[in-house]
Write a protein that holds these residues in place. Structure first.
Motif, short mmCIF file in Angstrom:
data_model
loop_
_atom_site.label_atom_id
_atom_site.label_comp_id
_atom_site.label_asym_id
_atom_site.label_seq_id
_atom_site.Cartn_x
_atom_site.Cartn_y
_atom_site.Cartn_z
N LYS A 11 7.44 -18.02 -0.48
CA LYS A 11 7.21 -16.79 0.28
C LYS A 11 8.41 -15.88 0.36
CE LYS A 11 7.95 -18.50 4.99
NZ LYS A 11 7.30 -18.64 6.28
N TYR A 12 9.58 -16.28 -0.08
CA TYR A 12 10.75 -15.41 -0.05
C TYR A 12 11.10 -14.87 -1.43
CZ TYR A 12 11.20 -17.20 4.65
OH TYR A 12 10.95 -17.53 5.95
N GLY A 13 10.22 -15.02 -2.38
CA GLY A 13 10.47 -14.51 -3.72
C GLY A 13 10.23 -13.01 -3.80
N SER A 14 10.49 -12.43 -4.98
CA SER A 14 10.26 -11.00 -5.15
C SER A 14 10.12 -10.66 -6.63
CB SER A 14 11.42 -10.19 -4.56
OG SER A 14 12.60 -10.44 -5.29
N CYS A 15 9.61 -9.48 -6.87
CA CYS A 15 9.51 -8.93 -8.21
C CYS A 15 9.83 -7.44 -8.11
CB CYS A 15 8.11 -9.13 -8.78
SG CYS A 15 7.91 -8.40 -10.42
N THR A 16 10.78 -6.98 -8.93
CA THR A 16 11.22 -5.58 -8.88
C THR A 16 11.02 -4.94 -10.24
OG1 THR A 16 12.92 -6.20 -7.28
CG2 THR A 16 13.16 -4.07 -8.35
N TYR A 17 10.40 -3.77 -10.26
CA TYR A 17 10.24 -2.98 -11.47
C TYR A 17 11.16 -1.77 -11.38
CZ TYR A 17 5.79 -5.51 -11.81
OH TYR A 17 4.83 -6.48 -11.86
N SER A 18 11.79 -1.40 -12.49
CA SER A 18 12.61 -0.19 -12.51
C SER A 18 12.55 0.44 -13.89
CB SER A 18 14.06 -0.51 -12.13
OG SER A 18 14.63 -1.39 -13.07
N TRP A 19 12.77 1.76 -13.94
CA TRP A 19 12.81 2.50 -15.19
C TRP A 19 13.46 3.84 -14.92
CZ3 TRP A 19 8.45 1.42 -12.42
CH2 TRP A 19 7.77 2.49 -11.86
N GLU A 20 13.93 4.46 -15.99
CA GLU A 20 14.53 5.79 -15.88
C GLU A 20 13.42 6.81 -15.70
OE1 GLU A 20 17.84 6.75 -16.07
OE2 GLU A 20 18.39 4.64 -16.07
N SER A 22 -0.81 -12.08 9.03
CA SER A 22 0.18 -12.92 8.38
C SER A 22 -0.48 -14.08 7.65
CB SER A 22 1.17 -13.45 9.42
OG SER A 22 2.11 -14.28 8.82
N LYS A 23 -1.49 -14.68 8.26
CA LYS A 23 -2.20 -15.78 7.64
C LYS A 23 -2.95 -15.30 6.39
CE LYS A 23 -5.52 -19.44 8.53
NZ LYS A 23 -6.44 -20.04 9.48
N ALA A 24 -3.58 -14.13 6.46
CA ALA A 24 -4.29 -13.58 5.31
C ALA A 24 -3.34 -13.30 4.16
CB ALA A 24 -5.04 -12.31 5.71
N LEU A 25 -2.16 -12.75 4.46
CA LEU A 25 -1.17 -12.48 3.44
C LEU A 25 -0.68 -13.77 2.80
CD1 LEU A 25 0.68 -10.53 1.91
CD2 LEU A 25 2.28 -10.70 3.80
N SER A 26 -0.42 -14.78 3.61
CA SER A 26 0.03 -16.07 3.09
C SER A 26 -1.02 -16.70 2.19
CB SER A 26 0.35 -17.02 4.24
OG SER A 26 1.44 -16.56 4.97
N GLN A 27 -2.29 -16.58 2.56
CA GLN A 27 -3.36 -17.14 1.74
C GLN A 27 -3.46 -16.40 0.41
OE1 GLN A 27 -6.80 -16.91 4.28
NE2 GLN A 27 -6.35 -18.86 5.28
N CYS A 28 -3.28 -15.08 0.43
CA CYS A 28 -3.33 -14.29 -0.80
C CYS A 28 -2.20 -14.69 -1.73
CB CYS A 28 -3.26 -12.80 -0.47
SG CYS A 28 -3.25 -11.72 -1.90
N LEU A 29 -0.99 -14.79 -1.18
CA LEU A 29 0.16 -15.17 -1.99
C LEU A 29 0.03 -16.59 -2.53
CD1 LEU A 29 3.03 -13.60 0.13
CD2 LEU A 29 2.18 -12.80 -2.07
N ALA A 30 -0.47 -17.49 -1.72
CA ALA A 30 -0.65 -18.87 -2.16
C ALA A 30 -1.68 -18.95 -3.28
CB ALA A 30 -1.06 -19.75 -0.99
N ALA A 31 -2.74 -18.14 -3.20
CA ALA A 31 -3.76 -18.13 -4.24
C ALA A 31 -3.19 -17.66 -5.58
CB ALA A 31 -4.92 -17.23 -3.83
N LYS A 32 -2.20 -16.80 -5.52
CA LYS A 32 -1.54 -16.32 -6.74
C LYS A 32 -0.33 -17.18 -7.08
CE LYS A 32 -3.86 -12.37 -7.21
NZ LYS A 32 -4.71 -12.07 -8.31
N ASP A 33 -0.17 -18.32 -6.41
CA ASP A 33 0.95 -19.24 -6.61
C ASP A 33 2.29 -18.51 -6.41
OD1 ASP A 33 2.09 -21.74 -7.11
OD2 ASP A 33 2.30 -21.30 -9.26
#
Length: 88
Positions: A71-80, A27-38
């Motif tokens: 940390k509660y954000g998201s990004c969704t990709y979709s296409w036909e 969990s700490k490693a994931l948080s650090q990765c996400l924080a590094a990518k802002d």
């Protein structure tokens, strides 16, 4: 008999604590990765990354980035796709 019982209880506690510690480290490693990518989730998995493995219909491609930042954000990709649509 009591020694065996105490041994089993001790082993159970030891196993439980080791799993918790591993999860905390992950969990700490994931948080650090996400924080590094802002917390820009679209930078973690890009459209180009997806295009390496599947064909993307450019005309119907949509990218939705949530307004929630952090940390509660998201990004969704979709296409036909070329698959037929299911009828219910």
């Amino acid at each position: 008999m009591k020694k065996i019982l105490y041994l089993l209880i001790g082993a159970g506690i030891l196993l439980a604590c080791s799993d918790t510690n591993k999860t905390a480290l992950e969990s700490k490693a994931l948080s650090q990765c996400l924080a590094a990518k802002d917390y820009r989730y679209e930078m973690l998995l890009t459209k180009a990354d997806i295009a390496k493995y599947v064909n993307i219909n450019e005309a119907s491609f949509k990218k939705e980035i949530s307004s929630t930042k952090g940390k509660y954000g998201s990004c969704t990709y979709s296409w036909e796709s070329g698959c037929p649509k299911w009828k219910r």
